[in-house]
Write a protein that holds these residues in place. Structure first.
Motif, PDB file in Angstrom:
ATOM      1  N   LEU A  24       0.826  -1.211   0.000  1.00 22.03           N
ATOM      2  CA  LEU A  24       0.000   0.000   0.000  1.00 22.03           C
ATOM      3  C   LEU A  24       0.862   1.264   0.000  1.00 22.03           C
ATOM      4  CD1 LEU A  24      -2.837  -1.059   2.466  1.00 22.03           C
ATOM      5  CD2 LEU A  24      -3.023  -0.745  -0.008  1.00 22.03           C
ATOM      6  N   ILE A  27       1.984   1.647  -3.568  1.00 19.55           N
ATOM      7  CA  ILE A  27       0.859   2.030  -4.433  1.00 19.55           C
ATOM      8  C   ILE A  27       0.514   3.506  -4.249  1.00 19.55           C
ATOM      9  CG2 ILE A  27      -1.622   1.727  -4.788  1.00 19.55           C
ATOM     10  CD1 ILE A  27      -1.166  -1.277  -4.196  1.00 19.55           C
ATOM     11  N   ASP A  31       0.952   6.661  -6.858  1.00 13.97           N
ATOM     12  CA  ASP A  31      -0.194   7.497  -7.216  1.00 13.97           C
ATOM     13  C   ASP A  31       0.009   8.961  -6.846  1.00 13.97           C
ATOM     14  OD1 ASP A  31      -1.349   5.217  -8.188  1.00 13.97           O
ATOM     15  OD2 ASP A  31      -2.794   4.986  -6.561  1.00 13.97           O
ATOM     16  N   ARG A 496      -2.210  -4.263  -6.299  1.00 12.59           N
ATOM     17  CA  ARG A 496      -3.125  -3.337  -6.969  1.00 12.59           C
ATOM     18  C   ARG A 496      -4.155  -4.106  -7.812  1.00 12.59           C
ATOM     19  NH1 ARG A 496      -2.730   2.195  -8.470  1.00 12.59           N
ATOM     20  NH2 ARG A 496      -0.511   2.313  -7.979  1.00 12.59           N
ATOM     21  N   LEU A 499      -6.604  -6.075  -5.089  1.00  9.98           N
ATOM     22  CA  LEU A 499      -7.472  -5.334  -4.172  1.00  9.98           C
ATOM     23  C   LEU A 499      -8.444  -4.450  -4.937  1.00  9.98           C
ATOM     24  CD1 LEU A 499      -5.220  -4.063  -1.227  1.00  9.98           C
ATOM     25  CD2 LEU A 499      -6.527  -6.184  -1.396  1.00  9.98           C
ATOM     26  N   ASN A 500      -9.543  -4.154  -4.304  1.00 10.33           N
ATOM     27  CA  ASN A 500     -10.490  -3.163  -4.814  1.00 10.33           C
ATOM     28  C   ASN A 500      -9.970  -1.785  -4.398  1.00 10.33           C
ATOM     29  OD1 ASN A 500     -12.611  -1.427  -5.343  1.00 10.33           O
ATOM     30  ND2 ASN A 500     -14.188  -2.828  -4.561  1.00 10.33           N
ATOM     31  N   MET A 501      -9.095  -1.230  -5.221  1.00 14.21           N
ATOM     32  CA  MET A 501      -8.455   0.037  -4.846  1.00 14.21           C
ATOM     33  C   MET A 501      -9.449   1.194  -4.824  1.00 14.21           C
ATOM     34  SD  MET A 501      -5.471  -0.603  -3.879  1.00 14.21           S
ATOM     35  CE  MET A 501      -5.093   1.129  -3.587  1.00 14.21           C
ATOM     36  N   GLU A 502     -10.521   1.084  -5.595  1.00 11.44           N
ATOM     37  CA  GLU A 502     -11.554   2.127  -5.538  1.00 11.44           C
ATOM     38  C   GLU A 502     -12.165   2.178  -4.142  1.00 11.44           C
ATOM     39  OE1 GLU A 502     -15.785   3.384  -7.723  1.00 11.44           O
ATOM     40  OE2 GLU A 502     -14.627   1.664  -8.440  1.00 11.44           O
ATOM     41  N   ILE A 504     -10.639   1.100  -1.391  1.00  9.23           N
ATOM     42  CA  ILE A 504      -9.588   1.570  -0.471  1.00  9.23           C
ATOM     43  C   ILE A 504      -9.534   3.083  -0.446  1.00  9.23           C
ATOM     44  CG2 ILE A 504      -7.106   1.545   0.008  1.00  9.23           C
ATOM     45  CD1 ILE A 504      -8.450  -1.163   0.457  1.00  9.23           C
ATOM     46  N   TYR A 505      -9.582   3.707  -1.591  1.00 10.78           N
ATOM     47  CA  TYR A 505      -9.538   5.177  -1.640  1.00 10.78           C
ATOM     48  C   TYR A 505     -10.805   5.786  -1.040  1.00 10.78           C
ATOM     49  CZ  TYR A 505      -5.111   5.829  -4.073  1.00 10.78           C
ATOM     50  OH  TYR A 505      -3.774   5.888  -4.379  1.00 10.78           O
TER      51      TYR A 505
END
Length: 510
Positions: A24, A27, A31, A496, A499-502, A504-505
Motif C-alpha cells: 500500500l 501504491i 499514485d 493493486r 485489491l479493490n483500490m476504488e 480503499i480510496y
C-alpha cells in the motif's frame, strides 16, 4: 490538515500484514501521495539503525523504502527485542529503555508508552498525506485488550478504517475472520471496513462461494484476494520465515555452499539475504550437527543473547564441528554476536544479556568480550584492514550498521579485520572485528556487510577459487538497490490488481 490513515490488522501473526502495508505504501507513492508507515509496537530481532543512530523494526524500514522516504524511529516508536520466553529489551524512540518481563511491560509500562505512541503518530500525520498503520498479532487477543497499544486502540486514535488480513495458506481463514470479528467490541468491529484473503493459491474464481458466504455472515466486504507470491525478495523481521529455510536446499543450488548457524535467538538474519540471492550460492540454515556437512563457508550470525546461543551450539555439538572445520581450513565468519562467540572468553558481569557471568568461546580468534549496559547503534562506513586470504584483496569502502552491547579486546598480535572511518556522520579511525587462522577466520560487528555488492562478489569469488571453479565474471553482481525497487514494484502491481483500490480510496476519503 492531518494525514489520512488506513490500518492493516491480521487474524494472527504472520498473516502478511507487513508485506501488504508495504504494498500500500508503494501504491500510494506511485499514485503521487506522500506516504509514511507506522507500527506503534513491534516485536522482532531483525532491527535497523537509522542515519541518526536510532534502532527500529525492519518491517517499517521496508515500508519506508517502499514509500520512497528515509526510515525514522517515529514510524516504530516501541520495539520489543525478546531476550527470553517472557522478557524483552524495550527500545523506545530508537534507544533502549531496559529489559522487562511480559507482566511488567503489559501491566505497567504500556500506560506510560501510550503517550509516546500518540505523539509519534501525530508527528507523522503532520508531515505526510497518508499514513499506513500496521497492527500486531490479532486484535482479538482478549487478555491483552485492556493494555494493548498497537491494534484497535491505535485505530481509534487515528480514526483509521481497518483492513483485516487472513492467511489462507495456513488454513482456517474463514473461521479466523469470523472468529476475530465475533470477539471484537461492537465499536471496534464497526471499524473493520474490509477483509483481505492473503497468500491464495489456485483459481480465485473457485473461491467465490466462500467470499459470498463470508460477506453474508459478517456484513464486511472482501476487498481482495491476494495470491501467494513466490520468491518475494523483501526483507522480513519474523523468525517464522527463517524456520521455513532450515536445511532447505533450493532448486537454485549453486556450487558455493554456505551454512549459517540457526541459533535460537538469531538476530538480523537479513544480513544473508543477498548471499542467498546470488546465482552461484546455495545457502542453508543449520540447527543440528548432522546437517552441517562440509560447507565452503560457515557463518555464525548475530544473537540477542550471545552466551545462551553459544551454549546451544555447544550442546548441539555444532561448536566442536565448527572448530574442527576451521582447523581443517574451512573459512568461518562471525557477525556481531557470532564474532564474539569466535573468541576465547565472554564476560557479562552486569547480566546485560544473560545470568551467566562467564563462558569460554570457540577459541578461533584471540579476543575477549565484555558486555556492558551501553548499547552501540550506528550507521558506519569502513575499509578492510585484514591481510588474510579473504580480506586483503578487497579495496573500497563498505557501508553497514552496528547494534551491540559488548566490547571486544584483541589479544597481542591479533589484527583488526576492518577500520571504521565514519559512525553516524562522525569521522574517526576505529578498529573493528578481528582476523585469525591466516585470514580464514574473521569476524566483525558490522551488520549488512554482505549487502555491499562488490564485497559480496569478492567473497564469493575467493570461495570459487578455493574450490577450483572459474571466477565467471559474466555472473552479474546482484545490486541490492535494483532488487528492492524491482520487488517493491512487483509487489505493488500484484496487490493493486488483487485489491479493490476504488474501495480503499473511498475508505481513506471518509
Amino acid at each position: 490538515m492531518p494525514a489520512r490513515t488506513i490500518m492493516v490488522q491480521g487474524t494472527a501473526s504472520h498473516a502478511g500484514k507487513s508485506v501488504l502495508a508495504a504494498a500500500l505504501c508503494r501504491i500510494f507513492q506511485q499514485d503521487g501521495y506522500k506516504v509514511a508507515p507506522f507500527k506503534s509496537q513491534n516485536m522482532a530481532l531483525n532491527s535497523y539503525v537509522t542515519a541518526d543512530g536510532g534502532e527500529m523494526g525492519r518491517a517499517q524500514v521496508v515500508q519506508a523504502e517502499a514509500a520512497g522516504i528515509p526510515p525514522h524511529v517515529d514510524m516504530n516508536p516501541v520495539l520489543l527485542k525478546p531476550t527470553g520466553n517472557a522478557s524483552s529489551q524495550v527500545v523506545v524512540l530508537g534507544k533502549p529503555l531496559g529489559n522487562y518481563t511480559a507482566h511488567n511491560y503489559h501491566n505497567e509500562l504500556t500506560v506510560k508508552l501510550w503517550g509516546v505512541v500518540v505523539q509519534a503518530l501525530s508527528r507523522l500525520r503532520q508531515n505526510y498525506d497518508i499514513v499506513v498503520i500496521e497492527g500486531a498479532g490479532s486484535p482479538a487477543e482478549i487478555n491483552l485488550q485492556s493494555t494493548e497499544i498497537v491494534n484497535m486502540r491505535v485505530a481509534r486514535e487515528a480514526g483509521a478504517p481497518v483492513l483485516l488480513v487472513a492467511d489462507i495458506d495456513r488454513g482456517g481463514a474463514m473461521a479466523s475472520v469470523v472468529g476475530t470479528l465475533e470477539l471484537l467490541d461492537p465499536v471496534d468491529r464497526a471499524r473493520v471496513k474490509g477483509v483481505v484473503i492473503n497468500k491464495f493459491r489456485g483459481d480465485v474464481s473457485l473461491f467465490q462461494p466462500a467470499i459470498d458466504f463470508l460477506e453474508r455472515k459478517t456484513g464486511v466486504p472482501v476487498c481482495g484476494v491476494v495470491p501467494y507470491m513466490e520468491r518475494l525478495r523483501i526483507q522480513d523481521e519474523d523468525s517464522v520465515v527463517i524456520d521455513e529455510k532450515i536445511y532447505r536446499v533450493d532448486d537454485k543450488a549453486g556450487p558455493v555452499e554456505v551454512a549459517v548457524m540457526r541459533i535460537p535467538r538469531i538476530s538480523n538474519f537479513t544480513d544473508f539475504d543477498l548471499l542467498e540471492n546470488e546465482p552461484d550460492v546455495s545457502l542453508r540454515y543449520v540447527t543440528n550437527k548432522s546437517e552441517l556437512g562440509q560447507p565452503d563457508l560457515v557463518i555464525i550470525p548475530g544473537s540477542k543473547n550471545t552466551i545462551e546461543d553459544l551454549i546451544f551450539l555447544k550442546k548441539k555439538g555444532l561448536a566442536g564441528e565448527i572448530v574442527r572445520l576451521a582447523k581443517s581450513g574451512v573459512p568461518v565468519v562471525g557477525i556481531c554476536g557470532g564474532f564474539q562467540m569466535l573468541g576465547n572468553e565472554l564476560h557479562d558481569p552486569d547480566s546485560t544479556e544473560s545470568s551467566i557471568e562467564h563462558i569460554s568461546g570457540l577459541g578461533l580468534l584471540d579476543i575477549k568480550t565484555t558486555f556492558n549496559r551501553e548499547k552501540i547503534t550506528n550507521q558506519v562506513r569502513a575499509v578492510v584492514a585484514g591481510q588474510g586470504e579473504f580480506l586483503a584483496g578487497f579495496r573500497g569502502q563498505l557501508a553497514g550498521y552496528e547494534i551491540h552491547m559488548g566490547q571486544s579486546e584483541l589479544g597481542d598480535g591479533t589484527k583488526a579485520a576492518f577500520i571504521i572511518q565514519n559512525r553516524s556522520g562522525r569521522e574517526m579511525h576505529v578498529p573493528d572485528g578481528a582476523e585469525g587462522n591466516g585470514g580464514t577466520v574473521w569476524g566483525t560487528y558490522i551488520h549488512g556487510i554482505f549487502d555491499n555488492d562488490a564485497f559480496r562478489r569478492h567473497l564469493i569469488n575467493v570461495l570459487r577459487r578455493r574450490k577450483g571453479l572459474k571466477e565467471e565474471v559474466e555472473v552479474p553482481v546482484t545490486k541490492i538497490a535494483d532488487i528492492k525497487e524491482t520487488e517493491y514494484n512487483r509487489l505493488a502491481d500484484m496487490v493493486r490488481r488483487s485489491l479493490n483500490m476504488e474501495l480503499i480510496y473511498k475508505l481513506l476519503n471518509k
